[in-house]
Write a protein that holds these residues in place. Structure first.
Motif, mmCIF file in Angstrom:
data_model
loop_
_atom_site.group_PDB
_atom_site.id
_atom_site.type_symbol
_atom_site.label_atom_id
_atom_site.label_comp_id
_atom_site.label_asym_id
_atom_site.label_seq_id
_atom_site.Cartn_x
_atom_site.Cartn_y
_atom_site.Cartn_z
ATOM 1 N N LYS A 1 0.831 -1.205 0.000
ATOM 2 C CA LYS A 1 0.000 0.000 0.000
ATOM 3 C C LYS A 1 0.862 1.251 0.000
ATOM 4 C CE LYS A 1 -4.017 2.157 2.150
ATOM 5 N NZ LYS A 1 -5.031 2.089 3.242
ATOM 6 N N ILE A 2 1.977 1.217 0.784
ATOM 7 C CA ILE A 2 2.881 2.390 0.805
ATOM 8 C C ILE A 2 3.517 2.583 -0.566
ATOM 9 C CG2 ILE A 2 5.043 3.268 1.793
ATOM 10 C CD1 ILE A 2 4.221 1.910 4.437
ATOM 11 N N ARG A 3 3.951 1.525 -1.225
ATOM 12 C CA ARG A 3 4.563 1.643 -2.551
ATOM 13 C C ARG A 3 3.558 2.172 -3.588
ATOM 14 N NH1 ARG A 3 7.966 -4.091 -2.823
ATOM 15 N NH2 ARG A 3 9.783 -3.354 -1.631
ATOM 16 N N SER A 4 2.315 1.745 -3.395
ATOM 17 C CA SER A 4 1.304 2.227 -4.361
ATOM 18 C C SER A 4 1.072 3.727 -4.225
ATOM 19 C CB SER A 4 -0.008 1.469 -4.156
ATOM 20 O OG SER A 4 -0.580 1.781 -2.897
ATOM 21 N N ARG A 5 1.386 4.281 -3.027
ATOM 22 C CA ARG A 5 1.178 5.713 -2.825
ATOM 23 C C ARG A 5 2.493 6.514 -3.010
ATOM 24 N NH1 ARG A 5 -3.725 6.560 -0.115
ATOM 25 N NH2 ARG A 5 -5.116 4.878 -0.798
ATOM 26 N N ALA A 6 3.584 5.810 -3.193
ATOM 27 C CA ALA A 6 4.865 6.538 -3.306
ATOM 28 C C ALA A 6 5.007 7.186 -4.687
ATOM 29 C CB ALA A 6 6.012 5.567 -3.052
ATOM 30 N N ASN A 7 5.398 8.463 -4.677
ATOM 31 C CA ASN A 7 5.631 9.219 -5.913
ATOM 32 C C ASN A 7 7.118 9.551 -5.969
ATOM 33 O OD1 ASN A 7 5.376 10.679 -8.285
ATOM 34 N ND2 ASN A 7 4.367 12.437 -7.323
ATOM 35 N N VAL A 8 7.901 8.560 -6.478
ATOM 36 C CA VAL A 8 9.360 8.711 -6.496
ATOM 37 C C VAL A 8 9.761 9.392 -7.793
ATOM 38 C CG1 VAL A 8 11.553 7.459 -6.411
ATOM 39 C CG2 VAL A 8 9.566 6.587 -5.124
ATOM 40 N N VAL B 1 -1.759 6.179 11.230
ATOM 41 C CA VAL B 1 -0.331 6.396 11.460
ATOM 42 C C VAL B 1 -0.173 7.536 12.461
ATOM 43 C CG1 VAL B 1 1.854 7.054 10.399
ATOM 44 C CG2 VAL B 1 0.253 5.602 9.166
ATOM 45 N N LEU B 2 0.505 7.272 13.558
ATOM 46 C CA LEU B 2 0.705 8.281 14.590
ATOM 47 C C LEU B 2 2.030 9.016 14.386
ATOM 48 C CD1 LEU B 2 -0.201 9.627 17.221
ATOM 49 C CD2 LEU B 2 0.983 7.783 18.464
ATOM 50 N N ASP B 3 3.069 8.319 14.023
ATOM 51 C CA ASP B 3 4.371 8.981 13.892
ATOM 52 C C ASP B 3 5.231 8.162 12.922
ATOM 53 O OD1 ASP B 3 6.456 10.718 14.266
ATOM 54 O OD2 ASP B 3 7.182 9.734 16.093
ATOM 55 N N ILE B 4 6.172 8.870 12.248
ATOM 56 C CA ILE B 4 7.087 8.218 11.316
ATOM 57 C C ILE B 4 8.492 8.702 11.646
ATOM 58 C CG2 ILE B 4 7.749 7.886 8.920
ATOM 59 C CD1 ILE B 4 4.853 8.607 8.162
ATOM 60 N N ARG C 1 2.231 8.547 4.992
ATOM 61 C CA ARG C 1 1.140 9.357 5.533
ATOM 62 C C ARG C 1 -0.075 9.306 4.606
ATOM 63 N NH1 ARG C 1 2.764 12.288 9.796
ATOM 64 N NH2 ARG C 1 5.028 12.638 10.072
ATOM 65 N N SER C 2 0.181 9.145 3.309
ATOM 66 C CA SER C 2 -0.915 9.095 2.346
ATOM 67 C C SER C 2 -1.647 7.752 2.418
ATOM 68 C CB SER C 2 -0.370 9.311 0.928
ATOM 69 O OG SER C 2 -1.391 9.160 -0.039
ATOM 70 N N ALA D 1 10.046 11.014 -0.264
ATOM 71 C CA ALA D 1 8.934 10.452 -1.040
ATOM 72 C C ALA D 1 8.294 9.296 -0.282
ATOM 73 C CB ALA D 1 9.446 9.996 -2.403
ATOM 74 N N ILE D 2 9.076 8.453 0.373
ATOM 75 C CA ILE D 2 8.527 7.294 1.140
ATOM 76 C C ILE D 2 7.775 7.815 2.361
ATOM 77 C CG2 ILE D 2 9.188 5.278 2.510
ATOM 78 C CD1 ILE D 2 9.318 4.872 -0.537
ATOM 79 N N GLU D 3 8.288 8.842 3.027
ATOM 80 C CA GLU D 3 7.592 9.365 4.210
ATOM 81 C C GLU D 3 6.236 9.933 3.815
ATOM 82 O OE1 GLU D 3 8.489 12.497 7.887
ATOM 83 O OE2 GLU D 3 9.995 12.177 6.293
#
Length: 276
Positions: free
Chosen positions: A195-202, A224-227, A247-248, A241-243
């Motif tokens: 899911k994170i990779r699908s939202r990543a805009n690298v 997500v509370l904190d990264i 959150r997305s 981009a991953i961070e």
């Protein structure tokens, strides 16, 4: 024809020897019967009466045989007298009774010594019996101890085998549970990573295969509370981009809050590698 007068006298003279023989025979027979009677009564033998016989030197002159006289009828035999029963003999004398011979009385010293030896012999026999009885009891006790030890060893071996089997079964169950749990966790982590990779805009300027390790604190429900960037990839653009993608992607796919797997996802360390 008349016979001459001297013939009757000659006949009488010739008949005299036969009469004498008959008398002698009669005497002999009576003597034999008398002897039998006396022998039957007294059981003693008596000498047989001598037989009297008349010996003629010359035979008398032959004469004409006289006419046979009628034989006299035989007299009936006289019944033989029954023998009297034998008189009992004198009683046999009784054998002399053996006299009791009293043994000589032992001297007091010898009697005391014999009594002392007898007591010592009885004491030795008693000790020997006690020793044999104690030896028998010890052997029985030792045998019982060996049997108990052998039985205990068998029971211990059996218990150890059962414990080892139970331990292996527990470990197998635990490993299976851990494997199943880890498999479930890996499944949830793969969903979060995808899911994170699908939202990543690298950006296209990122090249190679940078990898960043992030620490994500997640609330029940997946918010997500904190990264926190634990190990940056060396490319600041890729890390940013991953961070933003994390959150997305919130809320992230996590197990239910009441499940035993959720505590693993409260503080999740996640490696994300760039794929083009």
């Amino acid at each position: 024809m008349k016979r001459p007068p001297q013939e009757p006298a000659a006949l009488e003279k010739r008949a005299q020897p036969g009469r004498l023989r008959a008398i002698i025979l009669a005497v002999i027979v009576h003597a034999v019967f008398f002897s039998l009677i006396v022998f039957g009564v007294t059981w003693q033998s008596s000498p047989t009466a001598p037989v009297v016989a008349e010996i003629w030197k010359d035979l008398p002159p032959s004469a004409k045989p006289a006419p046979p006289k009628p034989e006299p009828e035989p007299e009936p035999p006289k019944p033989e007298p029954k023998p009297e029963p034998a008189k009992p003999g004198p009683p046999k004398p009784e054998p002399p009774k053996p006299q009791k011979v009293e043994p000589p009385k032992p001297e007091p010293g010898i009697a005391l010594k014999a009594e002392r030896e007898k007591r010592e012999h009885e004491k030795k026999e008693k000790k020997e019996r006690e020793r044999l009885e104690k030896q028998k009891q010890d052997e029985a006790k030792k045998k019982k101890e060996q049997e108990d030890a052998s039985k205990k060893k068998r029971e211990d071996d059996k218990r150890r085998v059962e414990e080892e089997r139970a331990r292996k079964e527990t470990e197998r169950t635990r490993e299976e549970a851990a494997s199943a749990r880890q498999k479930a966790i890996d499944g949830w982590v793969a969903q979060i990573r995808n899911k994170i990779r699908s939202r990543a805009n690298v950006p296209d300027t990122v090249s190679g295969k940078p990898s960043v390790q992030v620490r994500i604190r997640i609330l029940p429900g997946g918010e997500v509370l904190d990264i926190t960037i634990v190990h940056p990839s060396g490319n600041r653009v890729y890390d940013t981009a991953i961070e933003r993608a994390i959150r997305s992607a919130s809320p992230l796919p996590v197990p239910p809050a009441d499940s035993e797997l959720f505590p693993t996802f409260r503080d999740l360390n996640l490696n994300i590698e760039h794929e083009r």
